[in-house]
Design a protein around this motif. Structure first.
Motif, PDB file in Angstrom:
ATOM      1  N   ASP A   5       0.834  -1.198   0.000  1.00 18.06           N
ATOM      2  CA  ASP A   5       0.000   0.000   0.000  1.00 18.06           C
ATOM      3  C   ASP A   5       0.875   1.257   0.000  1.00 18.06           C
ATOM      4  O   ASP A   5       0.617   2.212  -0.732  1.00 18.06           O
ATOM      5  CB  ASP A   5      -0.928  -0.020   1.213  1.00 18.06           C
ATOM      6  CG  ASP A   5      -2.036   1.008   1.129  1.00 18.06           C
ATOM      7  OD1 ASP A   5      -2.375   1.454   0.021  1.00 18.06           O
ATOM      8  OD2 ASP A   5      -2.576   1.374   2.194  1.00 18.06           O
ATOM      9  N   TRP A   6       1.923   1.233   0.822  1.00 17.66           N
ATOM     10  CA  TRP A   6       2.868   2.362   0.880  1.00 17.66           C
ATOM     11  C   TRP A   6       3.508   2.589  -0.487  1.00 17.66           C
ATOM     12  O   TRP A   6       3.604   3.721  -0.960  1.00 17.66           O
ATOM     13  CB  TRP A   6       3.937   2.077   1.940  1.00 17.66           C
ATOM     14  CG  TRP A   6       5.103   3.003   1.886  1.00 17.66           C
ATOM     15  CD1 TRP A   6       5.187   4.247   2.435  1.00 17.66           C
ATOM     16  CD2 TRP A   6       6.365   2.767   1.243  1.00 17.66           C
ATOM     17  NE1 TRP A   6       6.423   4.799   2.173  1.00 17.66           N
ATOM     18  CE2 TRP A   6       7.160   3.909   1.444  1.00 17.66           C
ATOM     19  CE3 TRP A   6       6.894   1.696   0.523  1.00 17.66           C
ATOM     20  CZ2 TRP A   6       8.458   4.019   0.944  1.00 17.66           C
ATOM     21  CZ3 TRP A   6       8.182   1.808   0.029  1.00 17.66           C
ATOM     22  CH2 TRP A   6       8.943   2.950   0.236  1.00 17.66           C
ATOM     23  N   ARG A  17       1.354   4.383  -2.898  1.00 21.67           N
ATOM     24  CA  ARG A  17       1.104   5.785  -2.545  1.00 21.67           C
ATOM     25  C   ARG A  17       2.336   6.672  -2.698  1.00 21.67           C
ATOM     26  O   ARG A  17       2.217   7.889  -2.668  1.00 21.67           O
ATOM     27  CB  ARG A  17       0.606   5.874  -1.101  1.00 21.67           C
ATOM     28  CG  ARG A  17      -0.756   5.276  -0.912  1.00 21.67           C
ATOM     29  CD  ARG A  17      -1.125   5.301   0.552  1.00 21.67           C
ATOM     30  NE  ARG A  17      -2.340   4.562   0.785  1.00 21.67           N
ATOM     31  CZ  ARG A  17      -3.391   5.037   1.422  1.00 21.67           C
ATOM     32  NH1 ARG A  17      -3.352   6.266   1.902  1.00 21.67           N
ATOM     33  NH2 ARG A  17      -4.450   4.309   1.592  1.00 21.67           N
TER      34      ARG A  17
END
Length: 97
Positions: free
Chosen positions: A44-45, A48
């Motif tokens: 997820d990081w 982003r």
């Protein structure tokens, strides 16, 4: 069992360019995190992370900031080190023939 927060109250603010929303810091603060959770947060990081930010540089900065606070056995440290190894591998070129 009482867990102590390894991050002191005066812990420096994190550059949102390398840790959008403080995701990695939050992961390091999780009690009893498993490797699968750490990998999901890492993915997820990575999605982003801004396109102008070097993933390898961001990982090195995050490791330098957080790993000393929690020690090398934290699952997020393990996952970030895995990610750093992958950023150092050459990217295969697609044949355009």
């Amino acid at each position: 069992m009482t867990e102590t927060n390894p991050f002191p109250p005066d812990f420096p603010a994190v550059d949102p360019a390398i840790d959008p929303g403080g995701m990695i810091l939050a992961a390091y603060r999780m009690v009893d995190m498993g490797i699968d959770e750490a990998r999901a947060i890492y993915l997820d990081w990575a999605f982003r992370l801004g396109p102008r930010v070097s993933t390898g540089t961001a990982i090195r900065r995050l490791l330098a900031l957080y790993a000393p606070q929690t020690g090398p056995e934290h699952p997020m440290t393990h996952v970030l080190r895995e990610g750093l190894k992958r950023t150092q591998q050459p990217v295969p070129r697609v044949w355009e023939g």
